[in-house]
Design a protein around this motif. Structure first.
Motif, PDB file in Angstrom:
ATOM      1  N   THR A 133      34.580  67.733  35.408  1.00 32.79           N
ATOM      2  CA  THR A 133      34.523  68.613  36.723  1.00 32.79           C
ATOM      3  C   THR A 133      35.360  68.166  37.673  1.00 32.79           C
ATOM      4  OG1 THR A 133      32.383  69.567  35.761  1.00 32.79           O
ATOM      5  CG2 THR A 133      33.395  69.999  38.101  1.00 32.79           C
ATOM      6  N   LEU A 134      35.223  66.929  37.660  1.00 28.08           N
ATOM      7  CA  LEU A 134      35.996  66.255  38.995  1.00 28.08           C
ATOM      8  C   LEU A 134      37.676  66.308  38.378  1.00 28.08           C
ATOM      9  CD1 LEU A 134      36.904  64.440  41.172  1.00 28.08           C
ATOM     10  CD2 LEU A 134      36.309  62.241  39.715  1.00 28.08           C
ATOM     11  N   LEU A 135      37.859  66.081  37.186  1.00 21.68           N
ATOM     12  CA  LEU A 135      39.076  65.827  36.514  1.00 21.68           C
ATOM     13  C   LEU A 135      39.991  67.538  36.835  1.00 21.68           C
ATOM     14  CD1 LEU A 135      39.020  63.196  34.074  1.00 21.68           C
ATOM     15  CD2 LEU A 135      40.321  62.995  36.251  1.00 21.68           C
ATOM     16  N   ASP A 136      39.060  68.496  36.430  1.00 24.36           N
ATOM     17  CA  ASP A 136      39.425  69.539  36.393  1.00 24.36           C
ATOM     18  C   ASP A 136      39.986  70.214  37.988  1.00 24.36           C
ATOM     19  OD1 ASP A 136      39.763  72.561  35.197  1.00 24.36           O
ATOM     20  OD2 ASP A 136      38.099  72.925  36.629  1.00 24.36           O
ATOM     21  N   ALA A 137      38.893  69.728  38.715  1.00 28.33           N
ATOM     22  CA  ALA A 137      39.364  69.658  40.214  1.00 28.33           C
ATOM     23  C   ALA A 137      40.612  69.060  40.551  1.00 28.33           C
ATOM     24  CB  ALA A 137      38.351  69.514  41.079  1.00 28.33           C
ATOM     25  N   VAL A 138      40.919  67.930  40.107  1.00 25.77           N
ATOM     26  CA  VAL A 138      42.164  67.487  40.269  1.00 25.77           C
ATOM     27  C   VAL A 138      43.296  68.200  39.589  1.00 25.77           C
ATOM     28  CG1 VAL A 138      43.726  65.244  39.859  1.00 25.77           C
ATOM     29  CG2 VAL A 138      41.092  65.164  40.417  1.00 25.77           C
ATOM     30  N   ARG A 140      43.525  71.141  39.203  1.00 24.66           N
ATOM     31  CA  ARG A 140      43.843  72.338  39.967  1.00 24.66           C
ATOM     32  C   ARG A 140      44.173  72.274  41.190  1.00 24.66           C
ATOM     33  NH1 ARG A 140      39.410  75.277  40.622  1.00 24.66           N
ATOM     34  NH2 ARG A 140      37.921  73.723  39.802  1.00 24.66           N
ATOM     35  N   GLY A 141      44.374  70.879  41.838  1.00 21.34           N
ATOM     36  CA  GLY A 141      44.827  70.587  43.038  1.00 21.34           C
ATOM     37  C   GLY A 141      43.808  70.640  44.152  1.00 21.34           C
ATOM     38  N   LYS A 142      42.653  70.867  43.696  1.00 25.52           N
ATOM     39  CA  LYS A 142      41.355  70.838  44.627  1.00 25.52           C
ATOM     40  C   LYS A 142      41.113  69.518  45.408  1.00 25.52           C
ATOM     41  CE  LYS A 142      41.032  75.424  44.324  1.00 25.52           C
ATOM     42  NZ  LYS A 142      41.613  76.261  45.135  1.00 25.52           N
ATOM     43  N   LEU A 143      41.212  68.426  44.409  1.00 22.59           N
ATOM     44  CA  LEU A 143      40.830  67.155  44.946  1.00 22.59           C
ATOM     45  C   LEU A 143      41.882  65.948  44.329  1.00 22.59           C
ATOM     46  CD1 LEU A 143      36.981  67.109  43.982  1.00 22.59           C
ATOM     47  CD2 LEU A 143      38.230  66.850  46.509  1.00 22.59           C
ATOM     48  N   SER A 144      41.717  64.861  44.787  1.00 16.95           N
ATOM     49  CA  SER A 144      42.907  63.788  44.427  1.00 16.95           C
ATOM     50  C   SER A 144      41.829  62.806  44.023  1.00 16.95           C
ATOM     51  CB  SER A 144      43.936  63.461  45.277  1.00 16.95           C
ATOM     52  OG  SER A 144      44.397  62.230  44.956  1.00 16.95           O
ATOM     53  N   LEU A 145      42.346  62.005  42.872  1.00 16.95           N
ATOM     54  CA  LEU A 145      41.643  60.766  42.545  1.00 16.95           C
ATOM     55  C   LEU A 145      41.492  59.559  43.557  1.00 16.95           C
ATOM     56  CD1 LEU A 145      42.046  60.437  38.816  1.00 16.95           C
ATOM     57  CD2 LEU A 145      39.953  61.241  39.797  1.00 16.95           C
ATOM     58  N   SER A 146      42.626  59.691  44.467  1.00 16.13           N
ATOM     59  CA  SER A 146      42.654  58.965  45.572  1.00 16.13           C
ATOM     60  C   SER A 146      42.151  59.116  46.847  1.00 16.13           C
ATOM     61  CB  SER A 146      44.306  58.511  45.954  1.00 16.13           C
ATOM     62  OG  SER A 146      44.878  59.989  46.241  1.00 16.13           O
ATOM     63  N   THR A 175      37.224  55.158  46.374  1.00 18.92           N
ATOM     64  CA  THR A 175      37.697  56.306  46.114  1.00 18.92           C
ATOM     65  C   THR A 175      37.150  57.046  45.248  1.00 18.92           C
ATOM     66  OG1 THR A 175      39.166  55.180  44.444  1.00 18.92           O
ATOM     67  CG2 THR A 175      40.129  55.091  46.485  1.00 18.92           C
ATOM     68  N   LEU A 176      37.407  58.472  44.720  1.00 15.31           N
ATOM     69  CA  LEU A 176      36.542  59.216  43.786  1.00 15.31           C
ATOM     70  C   LEU A 176      37.291  58.575  42.326  1.00 15.31           C
ATOM     71  CD1 LEU A 176      37.427  62.949  45.103  1.00 15.31           C
ATOM     72  CD2 LEU A 176      35.346  61.789  44.566  1.00 15.31           C
ATOM     73  N   SER A 177      38.463  58.048  42.230  1.00 12.47           N
ATOM     74  CA  SER A 177      38.560  57.389  40.896  1.00 12.47           C
ATOM     75  C   SER A 177      37.649  56.467  40.602  1.00 12.47           C
ATOM     76  CB  SER A 177      40.129  56.908  41.069  1.00 12.47           C
ATOM     77  OG  SER A 177      40.504  56.153  39.911  1.00 12.47           O
ATOM     78  N   SER A 178      37.443  55.300  41.692  1.00 16.73           N
ATOM     79  CA  SER A 178      36.472  54.111  41.484  1.00 16.73           C
ATOM     80  C   SER A 178      35.040  54.680  41.231  1.00 16.73           C
ATOM     81  CB  SER A 178      36.366  53.229  42.663  1.00 16.73           C
ATOM     82  OG  SER A 178      35.427  52.173  42.500  1.00 16.73           O
ATOM     83  N   ARG A 197      28.373  65.627  44.389  1.00 18.59           N
ATOM     84  CA  ARG A 197      28.226  66.516  45.657  1.00 18.59           C
ATOM     85  C   ARG A 197      29.593  66.626  45.770  1.00 18.59           C
ATOM     86  NH1 ARG A 197      23.919  63.238  46.232  1.00 18.59           N
ATOM     87  NH2 ARG A 197      25.186  61.433  47.209  1.00 18.59           N
ATOM     88  N   LYS A 198      30.657  65.788  45.693  1.00 19.82           N
ATOM     89  CA  LYS A 198      32.157  66.219  46.039  1.00 19.82           C
ATOM     90  C   LYS A 198      32.835  67.235  45.311  1.00 19.82           C
ATOM     91  CE  LYS A 198      32.776  63.031  49.332  1.00 19.82           C
ATOM     92  NZ  LYS A 198      33.011  63.443  50.800  1.00 19.82           N
ATOM     93  N   VAL A 199      32.409  67.486  43.984  1.00 16.94           N
ATOM     94  CA  VAL A 199      32.930  68.383  43.207  1.00 16.94           C
ATOM     95  C   VAL A 199      32.374  70.007  43.419  1.00 16.94           C
ATOM     96  CG1 VAL A 199      33.749  66.988  41.412  1.00 16.94           C
ATOM     97  CG2 VAL A 199      31.379  67.951  41.236  1.00 16.94           C
TER      98      VAL A 199
END
Length: 387
Positions: A133-138, A140-146, A175-178, A197-199
């Motif tokens: 779900t996090l990577l899908d948001a990335v 779609r430009g909603k979140l960044s792993l950084s 970071t979200l990536s970590s 919670r972030k997603v």
């Protein structure tokens, strides 16, 4: 020159021989005329060197001049190996506990399963869906792993959370990536809950699974609420500190704990069907869940998992690779619950299999659970058809 003269006796002997010969020829003529004609045809070379093996019969061995060209019993891309099917069913049937097993060849359209459609508690296996779900948001430009995140003490949860040791008075900046990496490779509960919670919380994960047509996979309310309810408790943030949760759980009457655990196992809010899980893993491997970049990142992260080295991974032979996510539930001796491992096995020739083993409840010791999981891995490898 000698002239031999014949007398009456010689002429009589020759006459007798002519009569006997005439009788013999008549008898032979009668035999031939009464028999059916026999036609001998030599089959083409291709037919002579082909042995057709029916699925339900085993041909008798016989010497042949040239080795036969065997017509395969099955196409491994459309039909599983009968031996694999037999072994998986035997392993499931023979295990002392509630177990679900599923194997799916990634480039094929079949699944071999035992209790494949029953819902089993996922526990930390569900961290995979949070990462997706996090990577899908990335994607779609909603979140960044950084994106930077500060994890505070109020974000802490319970059980396995190595991140807790890094959280100081002012929190821990990362970071979200970590956090995703910690959740997937170390199964860190606090890291996973922060990402969740972030997603957008459990509803965001459920929405992602629905958009990817992943059925029979539930997503629970998050680690804190799930684990406290399974134990028979209501969540209190003080449980996140030290041994507070364990103390509160130990102080409950056993009857209450047993009732809560039975309720959870009967209808797990984080339940998933093994066949549905391997279908989703196959789709992930084929690049049908995420973008190519996110797919590669997630698979690489799964390959770095440090948990469960003696589960399925312990039976993966040399030359094969395995990327996975484990899950482990609560114990109420002598019962253990939610002892799981799911992942993707890849052969040296590049063929991949999605594999899932869920042990919902058992009284068997851990080595016996390892033995089951490793046997599944060995069965996959031993019955791999390279075609």
């Amino acid at each position: 020159m000698t002239i031999r003269r014949t007398g009456p006796a010689d002429r009589a002997a020759r006459a007798r021989r002519r009569v006997a010969l005439s009788l013999l020829m008549t008898a032979l003529g009668a035999c031939v005329s009464s028999a059916q004609p026999t036609v001998s045809r030599t089959p083409p070379l291709a037919q002579r060197n082909t042995v057709i093996v029916p699925r339900t019969a085993t041909p008798a061995a016989r010497p042949v001049a040239n080795p036969p060209t065997r017509i395969p019993d099955y196409d491994p891309r459309s039909t599983p190996s009968p031996a694999l099917l037999s072994i998986i069913q035997s392993l499931g049937r023979g295990f002392n506990g509630q177990v679900g097993i599923a194997v799916r060849r990634v480039d094929a359209d079949w699944t071999v399963a035992w209790n494949g459609t029953a819902l089993f508690p996922q526990q930390s296996v569900s961290k995979l869906w949070v990462a997706m779900t996090l990577l899908d948001a990335v994607d779609r430009g909603k979140l960044s792993l950084s994106d930077s995140v500060t994890v505070r003490r109020d974000d802490m949860t319970l059980f396995h959370q190595p991140l807790a040791s890094l959280i100081g008075r002012d929190g821990y900046s990362t970071t979200l990536s970590s956090l995703m990496n910690r959740a997937m490779t170390q199964s860190d509960n606090t890291a996973n809950d922060v990402v969740l919670r972030k997603v957008g919380g459990p509803e965001a994960v459920r929405s992602f699974l629905a958009r990817r047509f992943v059925g029979n996979v539930r997503f629970g309310p998050g680690e804190r609420l799930l684990q406290s309810a399974t134990a028979g408790l209501s969540w209190n943030q003080s449980y996140a500190q030290g041994r507070n949760f364990y103390t509160a759980r130990a102080n409950l009457p056993r009857s209450l704990r047993e009732k809560a655990l039975d309720t959870y196992l009967a209808n797990p809010p984080d339940g998933a069907a093994p066949s549905a899980v391997v279908m989703a893993l196959a789709k992930l491997k084929r690049g049908e869940m995420l973008s190519p970049a996110s797919t590669q990142l997630l698979l690489a992260t799964m390959a770095q998992a440090k948990t469960g080295p003696q589960r399925i991974k312990g039976g993966v032979p040399a030359g094969w690779t395995y990327m996975h996510k484990t899950g482990t539930g609560q114990d109420l001796p002598p019962r253990s619950t939610g002892y799981n491992d799911i992942g993707i096995m890849t052969a040296p020739d590049g063929t991949s299999y999605a594999v899932a083993v869920f042990i919902g409840s058992t009284t068997e010791p851990i080595p016996k659970r390892w033995e089951l999981m490793q046997s599944v891995a060995r069965a996959v490898a031993e019955n791999h058809d390279r075609r």
